[in-house]
Write a protein that holds these residues in place. Structure first.
Motif, PDB file in Angstrom:
ATOM      1  N   ILE A  16      -9.154  -9.352 -15.984  1.00  9.91           N
ATOM      2  CA  ILE A  16      -7.936 -10.122 -16.257  1.00  9.91           C
ATOM      3  C   ILE A  16      -6.729  -9.574 -15.486  1.00  9.91           C
ATOM      4  O   ILE A  16      -5.855 -10.318 -15.073  1.00  9.91           O
ATOM      5  CB  ILE A  16      -7.659 -10.187 -17.776  1.00  9.91           C
ATOM      6  N   SER A  17      -6.718  -8.264 -15.232  1.00 10.04           N
ATOM      7  CA  SER A  17      -5.603  -7.662 -14.495  1.00 10.04           C
ATOM      8  C   SER A  17      -5.642  -8.002 -13.008  1.00 10.04           C
ATOM      9  O   SER A  17      -4.670  -7.778 -12.293  1.00 10.04           O
ATOM     10  CB  SER A  17      -5.610  -6.142 -14.666  1.00 10.04           C
ATOM     11  N   GLU A  18      -6.755  -8.540 -12.534  1.00  6.83           N
ATOM     12  CA  GLU A  18      -6.904  -8.883 -11.119  1.00  6.83           C
ATOM     13  C   GLU A  18      -6.828 -10.385 -10.863  1.00  6.83           C
ATOM     14  O   GLU A  18      -7.126 -10.849  -9.765  1.00  6.83           O
ATOM     15  CB  GLU A  18      -8.237  -8.338 -10.584  1.00  6.83           C
ATOM     16  N   VAL A  19      -6.396 -11.155 -11.861  1.00 11.58           N
ATOM     17  CA  VAL A  19      -6.313 -12.611 -11.709  1.00 11.58           C
ATOM     18  C   VAL A  19      -5.039 -13.023 -10.984  1.00 11.58           C
ATOM     19  O   VAL A  19      -5.050 -13.892 -10.124  1.00 11.58           O
ATOM     20  CB  VAL A  19      -6.406 -13.306 -13.086  1.00 11.58           C
ATOM     21  N   SER A  20      -3.922 -12.372 -11.335  1.00 12.70           N
ATOM     22  CA  SER A  20      -2.630 -12.783 -10.793  1.00 12.70           C
ATOM     23  C   SER A  20      -1.721 -11.576 -10.651  1.00 12.70           C
ATOM     24  O   SER A  20      -1.933 -10.547 -11.306  1.00 12.70           O
ATOM     25  CB  SER A  20      -1.984 -13.806 -11.732  1.00 12.70           C
ATOM     26  N   HIS A  21      -0.708 -11.697  -9.814  1.00 15.41           N
ATOM     27  CA  HIS A  21       0.294 -10.633  -9.686  1.00 15.41           C
ATOM     28  C   HIS A  21       1.174 -10.580 -10.930  1.00 15.41           C
ATOM     29  O   HIS A  21       1.752  -9.547 -11.233  1.00 15.41           O
ATOM     30  CB  HIS A  21       1.162 -10.852  -8.442  1.00 15.41           C
ATOM     31  N   ASP A  22       1.282 -11.685 -11.629  1.00 16.77           N
ATOM     32  CA  ASP A  22       2.071 -11.743 -12.853  1.00 16.77           C
ATOM     33  C   ASP A  22       1.206 -11.327 -14.039  1.00 16.77           C
ATOM     34  O   ASP A  22      -0.020 -11.291 -13.957  1.00 16.77           O
ATOM     35  CB  ASP A  22       2.606 -13.164 -13.092  1.00 16.77           C
ATOM     36  N   TYR A  23       1.845 -11.054 -15.163  1.00 17.10           N
ATOM     37  CA  TYR A  23       1.129 -10.708 -16.386  1.00 17.10           C
ATOM     38  C   TYR A  23       0.330 -11.916 -16.858  1.00 17.10           C
ATOM     39  O   TYR A  23       0.830 -13.033 -16.919  1.00 17.10           O
ATOM     40  CB  TYR A  23       2.127 -10.277 -17.469  1.00 17.10           C
ATOM     41  N   VAL A  24      -0.936 -11.684 -17.188  1.00 22.25           N
ATOM     42  CA  VAL A  24      -1.810 -12.750 -17.672  1.00 22.25           C
ATOM     43  C   VAL A  24      -2.120 -12.480 -19.138  1.00 22.25           C
ATOM     44  O   VAL A  24      -2.835 -11.542 -19.476  1.00 22.25           O
ATOM     45  CB  VAL A  24      -3.124 -12.816 -16.863  1.00 22.25           C
ATOM     46  N   LYS A  25      -1.554 -13.304 -20.009  1.00 20.55           N
ATOM     47  CA  LYS A  25      -1.808 -13.148 -21.439  1.00 20.55           C
ATOM     48  C   LYS A  25      -3.118 -13.828 -21.814  1.00 20.55           C
ATOM     49  O   LYS A  25      -3.940 -13.276 -22.514  1.00 20.55           O
ATOM     50  CB  LYS A  25      -0.647 -13.746 -22.246  1.00 20.55           C
ATOM     51  N   ASP A  26      -3.317 -15.043 -21.320  1.00 21.17           N
ATOM     52  CA  ASP A  26      -4.532 -15.802 -21.604  1.00 21.17           C
ATOM     53  C   ASP A  26      -5.126 -16.254 -20.277  1.00 21.17           C
ATOM     54  O   ASP A  26      -4.517 -17.029 -19.537  1.00 21.17           O
ATOM     55  CB  ASP A  26      -4.211 -17.003 -22.492  1.00 21.17           C
ATOM     56  N   ILE A  27      -6.308 -15.772 -19.975  1.00 20.55           N
ATOM     57  CA  ILE A  27      -6.952 -16.086 -18.694  1.00 20.55           C
ATOM     58  C   ILE A  27      -7.233 -17.575 -18.548  1.00 20.55           C
ATOM     59  O   ILE A  27      -7.266 -18.111 -17.437  1.00 20.55           O
ATOM     60  CB  ILE A  27      -8.230 -15.243 -18.518  1.00 20.55           C
TER      61      ILE A  27
END
Length: 131
Positions: free
Chosen positions: A35-46
């Motif tokens: 989940i930490s590698e999905v986006s540069h922004d914070y991802v609360k819900d994938i």
């Protein structure tokens, strides 16, 4: 097909869990995008970013030889956003005030006091040693 660390490949999201998404790279190989590698922004819900069946471009971050696990990243394939400059609220500078009016001593005055105290202590120690 062997995937090399650092290579960028096309994959298809095959499953989503709260901790990340599983991406099929081909018929025999699958990897995990944490989940930490999905986006540069914070991802609360994938689920707000990915859905099963989505075609995604991923970068191979790690391949474990023993288990064959492949770690993937989507955000490493995207350009990093420009850092936002945080603006601090400006504080009004106070007008210069006379330090002696507030009870502050200058460093020079304090140094004189410290030296005098040090000399007095040293003299007392010398007297004790001579007895």
């Amino acid at each position: 097909m062997k995937y090399e660390v650092g290579s960028i490949v096309e994959g298809k999201v095959t499953g989503i869990k709260p901790f990340g998404a599983f991406v099929a790279l081909d018929d025999q190989h699958q990897g995990l995008v944490h989940i930490s590698e999905v986006s540069h922004d914070y991802v609360k819900d994938i689920n707000d970013h990915l859905s099963v069946g989505d075609a995604v471009e991923v970068k191979v971050m790690n391949v474990e030889e023993n288990s064959g696990k492949i770690s993937l990243s989507i955000r490493k394939t995207q350009a990093a956003p420009e850092p936002k400059q945080q603006q601090r609220p400006r504080r009004n500078k106070r007008p210069a005030q006379n330090d002696s009016a507030q009870g502050f001593n200058t460093l020079e005055d304090k140094l004189k006091v410290w030296l005098k105290e040090s000399n007095d202590r040293q003299a007392q120690l010398n007297k004790r040693l001579k007895k």
